[in-house]
Design a protein around this motif. Sequence first.
Motif, PDB file in Angstrom:
ATOM      1  N   UNK A  14      -4.346   5.948  19.698  1.00 13.44           N
ATOM      2  CA  UNK A  14      -3.542   5.226  20.686  1.00 13.44           C
ATOM      3  C   UNK A  14      -4.014   5.665  22.058  1.00 13.44           C
ATOM      4  N   UNK A  15      -3.213   5.378  23.067  1.00 13.20           N
ATOM      5  CA  UNK A  15      -3.572   5.669  24.457  1.00 13.20           C
ATOM      6  C   UNK A  15      -4.117   7.097  24.582  1.00 13.20           C
ATOM      7  N   UNK A  16      -5.412   7.187  24.945  1.00 10.00           N
ATOM      8  CA  UNK A  16      -6.054   8.500  25.002  1.00 10.00           C
ATOM      9  C   UNK A  16      -7.462   8.375  25.558  1.00 10.00           C
ATOM     10  N   UNK A  17      -8.057   9.533  25.835  1.00 11.01           N
ATOM     11  CA  UNK A  17      -9.481   9.641  26.115  1.00 11.01           C
ATOM     12  C   UNK A  17     -10.086  10.421  24.956  1.00 11.01           C
ATOM     13  N   UNK A  18     -10.986   9.785  24.220  1.00  6.42           N
ATOM     14  CA  UNK A  18     -11.596  10.394  23.042  1.00  6.42           C
ATOM     15  C   UNK A  18     -13.042  10.748  23.380  1.00  6.42           C
ATOM     16  N   UNK A  83       1.812  -7.788  23.230  1.00  5.13           N
ATOM     17  CA  UNK A  83       2.809  -6.809  23.648  1.00  5.13           C
ATOM     18  C   UNK A  83       2.665  -6.384  25.091  1.00  5.13           C
ATOM     19  N   UNK A  84       3.564  -5.515  25.545  1.00  2.04           N
ATOM     20  CA  UNK A  84       3.596  -5.141  26.960  1.00  2.04           C
ATOM     21  C   UNK A  84       2.406  -4.306  27.415  1.00  2.04           C
ATOM     22  N   UNK A  85       1.642  -3.721  26.479  1.00  2.00           N
ATOM     23  CA  UNK A  85       0.464  -2.948  26.881  1.00  2.00           C
ATOM     24  C   UNK A  85      -0.814  -3.790  26.889  1.00  2.00           C
ATOM     25  N   UNK A  86      -0.709  -5.079  26.562  1.00  2.00           N
ATOM     26  CA  UNK A  86      -1.877  -5.949  26.419  1.00  2.00           C
ATOM     27  C   UNK A  86      -2.604  -6.148  27.749  1.00  2.00           C
ATOM     28  N   UNK A 124      -1.471   1.182  23.095  1.00  2.00           N
ATOM     29  CA  UNK A 124      -0.515   2.185  22.610  1.00  2.00           C
ATOM     30  C   UNK A 124      -0.772   2.594  21.159  1.00  2.00           C
ATOM     31  N   UNK A 125      -1.288   1.682  20.353  1.00  2.00           N
ATOM     32  CA  UNK A 125      -1.465   2.014  18.937  1.00  2.00           C
ATOM     33  C   UNK A 125      -2.921   2.373  18.633  1.00  2.00           C
TER      34      UNK A 125
END
Length: 138
Positions: A14-18, A83-86, A124-125
């Motif tokens: 989900x929301x991150x820096x990988x 969704x709202x994060x789109x 988010x996911x």
Amino acid sequence: MKQHQVTLEIVTPGRSLVEFTREVVRECRSSGIDTGLLTLFCRHTSASLLIQENAAPEVKPDILDWLDRIAPENAGYLHDDEGPDDMPAHLKSLLTGASLSVPVAGGTPVLGTWQGIYLAEHRARSHRRQVVLHLMGE
């Protein structure tokens, strides 16, 4: 001139820096190319690529928080199909970019001491993201 191309799959939580610098270094070394130019390309519109500090752990949450302030959820966007994060994810990707170019010397990407290569997941996911690496050189 030789070329080497591979697609890496990066699983995000989900929301991150990988960070995936090690995988990039491994691919460069296995290519047999000593000197050249590496292009990295993210095949998605809601994730992006960054070269950023990889020593201080506070950098990652600070970057993610800043991006959230620049492109917040529920800001009245017309595009919200997923969704709202789109739409915020698309804006964050627009700001940070889909591709990187890195010189290669001695079979290794020429990065600074504290630089790492990251995939920025703006959704988010969890997702499975694809990053294409293309190395040209001798």
